[in-house]
Design a protein around this motif. Structure first.
Motif, PDB file in Angstrom:
ATOM      1  N   THR A  44       0.828  -1.205   0.000  1.00 57.55           N
ATOM      2  CA  THR A  44       0.000   0.000   0.000  1.00 57.55           C
ATOM      3  C   THR A  44       0.861   1.252   0.000  1.00 57.55           C
ATOM      4  N   ARG A  45       1.888   1.281   0.829  1.00 57.47           N
ATOM      5  CA  ARG A  45       2.789   2.441   0.880  1.00 57.47           C
ATOM      6  C   ARG A  45       3.467   2.658  -0.461  1.00 57.47           C
ATOM      7  N   GLU A  46       3.959   1.589  -1.068  1.00 54.56           N
ATOM      8  CA  GLU A  46       4.644   1.724  -2.352  1.00 54.56           C
ATOM      9  C   GLU A  46       3.709   2.235  -3.446  1.00 54.56           C
ATOM     10  N   VAL A  47       2.496   1.747  -3.475  1.00 56.07           N
ATOM     11  CA  VAL A  47       1.544   2.171  -4.507  1.00 56.07           C
ATOM     12  C   VAL A  47       1.137   3.623  -4.303  1.00 56.07           C
ATOM     13  N   LEU A  48       0.843   4.003  -3.069  1.00 55.18           N
ATOM     14  CA  LEU A  48       0.342   5.347  -2.809  1.00 55.18           C
ATOM     15  C   LEU A  48       1.430   6.418  -2.882  1.00 55.18           C
ATOM     16  N   THR A  49       2.692   6.031  -2.796  1.00 50.93           N
ATOM     17  CA  THR A  49       3.772   7.021  -2.884  1.00 50.93           C
ATOM     18  C   THR A  49       4.531   6.963  -4.204  1.00 50.93           C
ATOM     19  N   ALA A  50       4.080   6.171  -5.149  1.00 55.24           N
ATOM     20  CA  ALA A  50       4.759   6.053  -6.443  1.00 55.24           C
ATOM     21  C   ALA A  50       4.238   7.113  -7.407  1.00 55.24           C
ATOM     22  N   THR A  51       4.433   8.380  -7.063  1.00 56.98           N
ATOM     23  CA  THR A  51       3.980   9.479  -7.896  1.00 56.98           C
ATOM     24  C   THR A  51       4.916  10.668  -7.690  1.00 56.98           C
ATOM     25  N   HIS A  52       4.933  11.576  -8.654  1.00 53.70           N
ATOM     26  CA  HIS A  52       5.782  12.765  -8.543  1.00 53.70           C
ATOM     27  C   HIS A  52       5.028  13.963  -7.979  1.00 53.70           C
ATOM     28  N   MET A  53       3.707  13.943  -8.117  1.00 56.48           N
ATOM     29  CA  MET A  53       2.898  15.071  -7.641  1.00 56.48           C
ATOM     30  C   MET A  53       1.767  14.548  -6.757  1.00 56.48           C
ATOM     31  N   THR A  54       1.307  15.380  -5.855  1.00 55.41           N
ATOM     32  CA  THR A  54       0.191  15.007  -5.000  1.00 55.41           C
ATOM     33  C   THR A  54      -1.082  14.918  -5.831  1.00 55.41           C
ATOM     34  N   GLY A  55      -1.789  13.820  -5.658  1.00 54.01           N
ATOM     35  CA  GLY A  55      -3.049  13.612  -6.373  1.00 54.01           C
ATOM     36  C   GLY A  55      -4.187  13.379  -5.405  1.00 54.01           C
ATOM     37  N   GLU A  56      -5.300  12.908  -5.931  1.00 53.76           N
ATOM     38  CA  GLU A  56      -6.476  12.699  -5.094  1.00 53.76           C
ATOM     39  C   GLU A  56      -6.264  11.589  -4.069  1.00 53.76           C
ATOM     40  N   HIS A  57      -5.585  10.508  -4.459  1.00 52.26           N
ATOM     41  CA  HIS A  57      -5.378   9.375  -3.558  1.00 52.26           C
ATOM     42  C   HIS A  57      -3.912   8.990  -3.422  1.00 52.26           C
ATOM     43  N   SER A  58      -2.993   9.867  -3.737  1.00 48.48           N
ATOM     44  CA  SER A  58      -1.581   9.525  -3.629  1.00 48.48           C
ATOM     45  C   SER A  58      -0.738  10.780  -3.452  1.00 48.48           C
ATOM     46  N   ALA A  59       0.460  10.585  -2.924  1.00 47.71           N
ATOM     47  CA  ALA A  59       1.411  11.683  -2.754  1.00 47.71           C
ATOM     48  C   ALA A  59       2.805  11.083  -2.634  1.00 47.71           C
ATOM     49  N   PRO A  60       3.835  11.836  -3.022  1.00 46.85           N
ATOM     50  CA  PRO A  60       5.198  11.335  -2.861  1.00 46.85           C
ATOM     51  C   PRO A  60       5.547  11.166  -1.382  1.00 46.85           C
ATOM     52  N   ILE A  61       6.610  10.464  -1.126  1.00 47.29           N
ATOM     53  CA  ILE A  61       7.089  10.300   0.249  1.00 47.29           C
ATOM     54  C   ILE A  61       7.438  11.675   0.821  1.00 47.29           C
ATOM     55  N   ASN A  62       7.144  11.888   2.096  1.00 48.11           N
ATOM     56  CA  ASN A  62       7.391  13.127   2.845  1.00 48.11           C
ATOM     57  C   ASN A  62       6.486  14.271   2.415  1.00 48.11           C
ATOM     58  N   GLN A  63       5.374  13.964   1.783  1.00 47.46           N
ATOM     59  CA  GLN A  63       4.359  14.970   1.480  1.00 47.46           C
ATOM     60  C   GLN A  63       3.007  14.444   1.950  1.00 47.46           C
ATOM     61  N   PHE A  64       2.117  15.351   2.308  1.00 43.16           N
ATOM     62  CA  PHE A  64       0.801  14.963   2.778  1.00 43.16           C
ATOM     63  C   PHE A  64      -0.164  14.808   1.615  1.00 43.16           C
ATOM     64  N   ALA A  65      -1.004  13.806   1.705  1.00 45.31           N
ATOM     65  CA  ALA A  65      -2.114  13.636   0.768  1.00 45.31           C
ATOM     66  C   ALA A  65      -3.390  13.788   1.573  1.00 45.31           C
ATOM     67  N   ARG A  66      -4.299  14.568   1.096  1.00 36.71           N
ATOM     68  CA  ARG A  66      -5.539  14.805   1.818  1.00 36.71           C
ATOM     69  C   ARG A  66      -6.670  14.083   1.106  1.00 36.71           C
ATOM     70  N   MET A  67      -7.140  13.013   1.701  1.00 35.70           N
ATOM     71  CA  MET A  67      -8.239  12.244   1.138  1.00 35.70           C
ATOM     72  C   MET A  67      -9.523  12.780   1.751  1.00 35.70           C
ATOM     73  N   ARG A  68     -10.320  13.450   0.969  1.00 37.26           N
ATOM     74  CA  ARG A  68     -11.533  14.099   1.471  1.00 37.26           C
ATOM     75  C   ARG A  68     -12.724  13.151   1.541  1.00 37.26           C
ATOM     76  N   SER A  69     -12.595  11.969   0.995  1.00 39.91           N
ATOM     77  CA  SER A  69     -13.685  10.994   1.073  1.00 39.91           C
ATOM     78  C   SER A  69     -13.084   9.587   1.031  1.00 39.91           C
ATOM     79  N   TYR A  70     -13.902   8.613   1.357  1.00 41.51           N
ATOM     80  CA  TYR A  70     -13.469   7.226   1.259  1.00 41.51           C
ATOM     81  C   TYR A  70     -13.383   6.823  -0.209  1.00 41.51           C
ATOM     82  N   VAL A  71     -12.529   5.874  -0.493  1.00 43.65           N
ATOM     83  CA  VAL A  71     -12.410   5.402  -1.870  1.00 43.65           C
ATOM     84  C   VAL A  71     -13.610   4.533  -2.206  1.00 43.65           C
ATOM     85  N   SER A  72     -13.975   4.502  -3.475  1.00 42.40           N
ATOM     86  CA  SER A  72     -15.121   3.697  -3.910  1.00 42.40           C
ATOM     87  C   SER A  72     -14.711   2.235  -4.049  1.00 42.40           C
TER      88      SER A  72
END
Length: 82
Positions: free
Chosen positions: A41-69
């Motif tokens: 889960t950590r590897e999948v959610l942090t495998a990005t260069h920019m913060t998105g709706e459900h992911s963010a790079p390591i050492n950055q916050f991702a704000r999930m405003r709702s539960y995933v479908s």
């Protein structure tokens, strides 16, 4: 007579070893599977260069405003039915 006792003890010992091996394998699976899933889960959610709706790079916050479908498939979840 002695040969019968030795062969019986050998068969019993093999049975005990098999049962013990099965028990140890189950305990290792129960202990290790959640750890592996959390790392995946950590590897999948942090495998990005920019913060998105459900992911963010390591050492950055991702704000999930709702539960995933239920159709969210980036992380395999074993408890979801649908």
């Amino acid at each position: 007579m002695l040969a019968m006792l030795v062969s019986f003890n050998s068969a019993a010992l093999q049975s005990v070893r098999a049962d013990f091996g099965e028990l140890v394998g189950e305990e290792e699976y129960v202990y290790g599977f959640p750890l592996v899933m959390m790392d995946v889960t950590r590897e999948v959610l942090t495998a990005t260069h920019m913060t998105g709706e459900h992911s963010a790079p390591i050492n950055q916050f991702a704000r999930m405003r709702s539960y995933v479908s239920l159709d969210y498939k980036n992380v395999v979840r074993i408890s979801v039915t649908g």
